[in-house]
Design a protein around this motif. Structure first.
Motif, PDB file in Angstrom:
ATOM      1  N   LYS A 164       0.829  -1.207   0.000  1.00 42.59           N
ATOM      2  CA  LYS A 164       0.000   0.000   0.000  1.00 42.59           C
ATOM      3  C   LYS A 164       0.863   1.257   0.000  1.00 42.59           C
ATOM      4  CE  LYS A 164      -3.849   2.195   2.456  1.00 42.59           C
ATOM      5  NZ  LYS A 164      -4.778   2.091   3.612  1.00 42.59           N
ATOM      6  N   GLN A 165       1.979   1.210   0.712  1.00 44.19           N
ATOM      7  CA  GLN A 165       2.856   2.372   0.810  1.00 44.19           C
ATOM      8  C   GLN A 165       3.507   2.707  -0.532  1.00 44.19           C
ATOM      9  OE1 GLN A 165       5.812   1.981   3.876  1.00 44.19           O
ATOM     10  NE2 GLN A 165       6.305   4.150   3.888  1.00 44.19           N
ATOM     11  N   THR A 166       3.692   1.697  -1.381  1.00 44.05           N
ATOM     12  CA  THR A 166       4.325   1.917  -2.683  1.00 44.05           C
ATOM     13  C   THR A 166       3.301   2.073  -3.812  1.00 44.05           C
ATOM     14  OG1 THR A 166       4.499  -0.477  -3.087  1.00 44.05           O
ATOM     15  CG2 THR A 166       6.347   0.608  -1.974  1.00 44.05           C
ATOM     16  N   THR A 167       2.022   2.084  -3.452  1.00 42.93           N
ATOM     17  CA  THR A 167       0.966   2.216  -4.452  1.00 42.93           C
ATOM     18  C   THR A 167       0.673   3.686  -4.721  1.00 42.93           C
ATOM     19  OG1 THR A 167      -0.047   0.121  -3.741  1.00 42.93           O
ATOM     20  CG2 THR A 167      -1.420   1.639  -5.026  1.00 42.93           C
ATOM     21  N   SER A 168       0.825   4.097  -5.961  1.00 44.18           N
ATOM     22  CA  SER A 168       0.566   5.483  -6.337  1.00 44.18           C
ATOM     23  C   SER A 168      -0.924   5.686  -6.627  1.00 44.18           C
ATOM     24  CB  SER A 168       1.387   5.861  -7.568  1.00 44.18           C
ATOM     25  OG  SER A 168       0.945   5.120  -8.698  1.00 44.18           O
ATOM     26  N   LYS A 169      -1.313   6.936  -6.779  1.00 44.38           N
ATOM     27  CA  LYS A 169      -2.694   7.244  -7.125  1.00 44.38           C
ATOM     28  C   LYS A 169      -3.040   6.688  -8.503  1.00 44.38           C
ATOM     29  CE  LYS A 169      -3.043  11.467  -4.338  1.00 44.38           C
ATOM     30  NZ  LYS A 169      -3.281  12.942  -4.353  1.00 44.38           N
ATOM     31  N   ALA A 170      -2.071   6.729  -9.410  1.00 40.52           N
ATOM     32  CA  ALA A 170      -2.290   6.190 -10.752  1.00 40.52           C
ATOM     33  C   ALA A 170      -2.543   4.691 -10.706  1.00 40.52           C
ATOM     34  CB  ALA A 170      -1.091   6.495 -11.647  1.00 40.52           C
ATOM     35  N   ASP A 171      -1.821   3.978  -9.816  1.00 41.42           N
ATOM     36  CA  ASP A 171      -2.030   2.547  -9.657  1.00 41.42           C
ATOM     37  C   ASP A 171      -3.450   2.265  -9.182  1.00 41.42           C
ATOM     38  OD1 ASP A 171       0.612   2.152 -10.326  1.00 41.42           O
ATOM     39  OD2 ASP A 171       1.286   2.125  -8.243  1.00 41.42           O
ATOM     40  N   THR A 172      -3.901   3.030  -8.204  1.00 39.53           N
ATOM     41  CA  THR A 172      -5.240   2.840  -7.652  1.00 39.53           C
ATOM     42  C   THR A 172      -6.307   3.117  -8.702  1.00 39.53           C
ATOM     43  OG1 THR A 172      -4.447   3.509  -5.456  1.00 39.53           O
ATOM     44  CG2 THR A 172      -6.826   3.539  -5.830  1.00 39.53           C
ATOM     45  N   VAL A 173      -6.136   4.202  -9.451  1.00 36.62           N
ATOM     46  CA  VAL A 173      -7.104   4.556 -10.489  1.00 36.62           C
ATOM     47  C   VAL A 173      -7.160   3.472 -11.561  1.00 36.62           C
ATOM     48  CG1 VAL A 173      -7.600   6.183 -12.344  1.00 36.62           C
ATOM     49  CG2 VAL A 173      -6.924   7.035 -10.101  1.00 36.62           C
ATOM     50  N   ALA A 174      -5.991   2.952 -11.968  1.00 39.95           N
ATOM     51  CA  ALA A 174      -5.948   1.920 -13.001  1.00 39.95           C
ATOM     52  C   ALA A 174      -6.655   0.652 -12.547  1.00 39.95           C
ATOM     53  CB  ALA A 174      -4.494   1.612 -13.369  1.00 39.95           C
ATOM     54  N   LEU A 175      -6.404   0.229 -11.311  1.00 36.52           N
ATOM     55  CA  LEU A 175      -7.039  -0.979 -10.793  1.00 36.52           C
ATOM     56  C   LEU A 175      -8.548  -0.815 -10.680  1.00 36.52           C
ATOM     57  CD1 LEU A 175      -4.542  -2.136  -8.011  1.00 36.52           C
ATOM     58  CD2 LEU A 175      -5.120  -3.359 -10.112  1.00 36.52           C
ATOM     59  N   LEU A 176      -8.989   0.335 -10.173  1.00 38.33           N
ATOM     60  CA  LEU A 176     -10.422   0.569 -10.014  1.00 38.33           C
ATOM     61  C   LEU A 176     -11.108   0.682 -11.377  1.00 38.33           C
ATOM     62  CD1 LEU A 176     -10.501   3.064  -6.996  1.00 38.33           C
ATOM     63  CD2 LEU A 176     -10.912   0.598  -6.987  1.00 38.33           C
ATOM     64  N   ALA A 177     -10.442   1.336 -12.327  1.00 40.67           N
ATOM     65  CA  ALA A 177     -11.011   1.456 -13.672  1.00 40.67           C
ATOM     66  C   ALA A 177     -11.138   0.083 -14.334  1.00 40.67           C
ATOM     67  CB  ALA A 177     -10.151   2.381 -14.527  1.00 40.67           C
ATOM     68  N   LEU A 178     -10.104  -0.742 -14.175  1.00 38.22           N
ATOM     69  CA  LEU A 178     -10.153  -2.092 -14.732  1.00 38.22           C
ATOM     70  C   LEU A 178     -11.234  -2.913 -14.048  1.00 38.22           C
ATOM     71  CD1 LEU A 178      -8.973  -4.108 -16.699  1.00 38.22           C
ATOM     72  CD2 LEU A 178      -7.236  -4.702 -14.998  1.00 38.22           C
ATOM     73  N   LEU A 179     -11.423  -2.689 -12.764  1.00 36.26           N
ATOM     74  CA  LEU A 179     -12.470  -3.386 -12.017  1.00 36.26           C
ATOM     75  C   LEU A 179     -13.854  -3.035 -12.569  1.00 36.26           C
ATOM     76  CD1 LEU A 179     -13.039  -5.267  -9.605  1.00 36.26           C
ATOM     77  CD2 LEU A 179     -13.143  -3.246  -8.153  1.00 36.26           C
ATOM     78  N   VAL A 180     -14.056  -1.767 -12.902  1.00 33.35           N
ATOM     79  CA  VAL A 180     -15.336  -1.334 -13.484  1.00 33.35           C
ATOM     80  C   VAL A 180     -15.540  -1.971 -14.861  1.00 33.35           C
ATOM     81  CG1 VAL A 180     -16.648   0.638 -14.337  1.00 33.35           C
ATOM     82  CG2 VAL A 180     -15.373   0.827 -12.202  1.00 33.35           C
ATOM     83  N   VAL A 181     -14.475  -2.022 -15.667  1.00 33.63           N
ATOM     84  CA  VAL A 181     -14.574  -2.603 -17.006  1.00 33.63           C
ATOM     85  C   VAL A 181     -14.933  -4.082 -16.923  1.00 33.63           C
ATOM     86  CG1 VAL A 181     -13.311  -3.173 -19.106  1.00 33.63           C
ATOM     87  CG2 VAL A 181     -12.973  -0.958 -18.021  1.00 33.63           C
ATOM     88  N   VAL A 182     -14.201  -4.826 -16.106  1.00 38.16           N
ATOM     89  CA  VAL A 182     -14.455  -6.266 -15.983  1.00 38.16           C
ATOM     90  C   VAL A 182     -15.826  -6.514 -15.365  1.00 38.16           C
ATOM     91  CG1 VAL A 182     -13.677  -8.404 -14.897  1.00 38.16           C
ATOM     92  CG2 VAL A 182     -12.000  -6.816 -15.853  1.00 38.16           C
ATOM     93  N   GLY A 183     -16.146  -5.775 -14.307  1.00 42.15           N
ATOM     94  CA  GLY A 183     -17.431  -5.956 -13.637  1.00 42.15           C
ATOM     95  C   GLY A 183     -18.605  -5.633 -14.537  1.00 42.15           C
ATOM     96  N   SER A 184     -18.523  -4.548 -15.292  1.00 44.84           N
ATOM     97  CA  SER A 184     -19.621  -4.170 -16.185  1.00 44.84           C
ATOM     98  C   SER A 184     -19.754  -5.156 -17.341  1.00 44.84           C
ATOM     99  CB  SER A 184     -19.403  -2.751 -16.717  1.00 44.84           C
ATOM    100  OG  SER A 184     -18.201  -2.657 -17.472  1.00 44.84           O
ATOM    101  N   GLY A 185     -18.621  -5.654 -17.832  1.00 45.69           N
ATOM    102  CA  GLY A 185     -18.671  -6.640 -18.907  1.00 45.69           C
ATOM    103  C   GLY A 185     -19.297  -7.943 -18.455  1.00 45.69           C
ATOM    104  N   LEU A 186     -18.931  -8.384 -17.260  1.00 44.79           N
ATOM    105  CA  LEU A 186     -19.505  -9.614 -16.716  1.00 44.79           C
ATOM    106  C   LEU A 186     -20.994  -9.436 -16.431  1.00 44.79           C
ATOM    107  CD1 LEU A 186     -18.688 -12.478 -15.917  1.00 44.79           C
ATOM    108  CD2 LEU A 186     -18.177 -11.641 -13.630  1.00 44.79           C
ATOM    109  N   SER A 187     -21.366  -8.265 -15.923  1.00 44.54           N
ATOM    110  CA  SER A 187     -22.783  -7.976 -15.661  1.00 44.54           C
ATOM    111  C   SER A 187     -23.589  -7.990 -16.954  1.00 44.54           C
ATOM    112  CB  SER A 187     -22.923  -6.616 -14.976  1.00 44.54           C
ATOM    113  OG  SER A 187     -22.257  -6.605 -13.730  1.00 44.54           O
ATOM    114  N   ALA A 188     -23.026  -7.395 -18.025  1.00 42.81           N
ATOM    115  CA  ALA A 188     -23.714  -7.380 -19.316  1.00 42.81           C
ATOM    116  C   ALA A 188     -23.911  -8.793 -19.845  1.00 42.81           C
ATOM    117  CB  ALA A 188     -22.919  -6.545 -20.321  1.00 42.81           C
ATOM    118  N   THR A 189     -22.918  -9.653 -19.621  1.00 43.57           N
ATOM    119  CA  THR A 189     -23.033 -11.043 -20.072  1.00 43.57           C
ATOM    120  C   THR A 189     -24.139 -11.768 -19.320  1.00 43.57           C
ATOM    121  OG1 THR A 189     -20.658 -11.075 -20.566  1.00 43.57           O
ATOM    122  CG2 THR A 189     -21.779 -13.197 -20.407  1.00 43.57           C
TER     123      THR A 189
END
Length: 228
Positions: free
Chosen positions: A118-143
């Motif tokens: 967590k200490q080495t996690t940048s804001k960009a890392d957090t945004v990328a992970l959360l954005a990818l989570l939305v993409v995967v989650g929305s795609g799975l929900s659509a399926t």
């Protein structure tokens, strides 16, 4: 106007940001062009999370290529009916999506709960992970929302709209009747690709060709000098 903005203009704007962002990043931040591995900090959940995410994403991408790039006429010519295609897409897409989602959740939990990581996690890392989570989650929900074989056939709407973007035959009207869960998934993907060049995701384009030609590295164990 809104249809043109979302499905006619936005895709090209994202493409410009995606390509231009990578060129700028490579020109001015080559030292930051890395995955920033945190394996040496903690291996807990990393192995399973990475494997599930990467293999899940690979099969998801294959499914997207078969569904979006390959025209419906090709399947018709091969004798693959709508129901057969649907059951194949559902049978392969849902397990792949679930694997990717579980792997991603393991990595997100590791980032948020492991103090060292967590200490080495940048804001960009957090945004990328959360954005990818939305993409995967929305795609799975659509399926899941389209699990009925008589449901929405994206091969007659989203697929021709997507292919048309590549040869400048923009048809935003094809997206008018698309269900909201599919539109959400597409817009989430646009957002993810727009931030991609400014996150650790750039490592996808880093192929280790130099390892094939560089000199081997020799490691020697340090021996303690015993006093005579």
């Amino acid at each position: 106007m809104m249809e043109w903005l979302l499905w006619g203009i936005l895709p090209y704007a994202v493409l410009v940001i995606f390509i231009g962002g990578h060129l700028i990043r490579y020109q001015y931040d080559q030292l930051g062009w890395t995955v920033k591995s945190s394996e040496f900090l903690s291996k807990k959940d990393l192995r399973y999370g990475i494997l599930l995410l990467h293999w899940g994403i690979i099969f998801v991408l294959i499914g997207h290529v078969l569904g979006l790039i390959v025209p419906k006429g090709v399947y018709d010519a091969l004798g693959i009916t709508k129901d057969a295609y649907h059951y194949l897409a559902i049978g392969a897409g849902i397990p792949a999506g679930i694997a990717a989602l579980i792997g991603l959740l393991l990595l997100v939990r590791r980032r948020l709960t492991n103090p060292k990581v967590k200490q080495t996690t940048s804001k960009a890392d957090t945004v990328a992970l959360l954005a990818l989570l939305v993409v995967v989650g929305s795609g799975l929900s659509a399926t899941f929302m389209n699990i009925d074989s008589q449901g929405f056939d994206y091969r007659t709407t989203i697929s021709p709209w997507f292919r048309g973007l590549f040869y400048l035959n923009v048809q935003p009207e094809l997206m008018t009747e698309v269900p909201v869960w599919f539109k959400t998934h597409v817009l989430a993907a646009f957002a993810f690709f727009a931030i991609w060049p400014f996150t650790r995701m750039v490592h996808v384009f880093s192929l280790p060709f130099m390892y094939l030609t560089r000199s081997p590295m020799i490691f020697r164990k340090k021996r303690k000098n015993n006093a005579a």
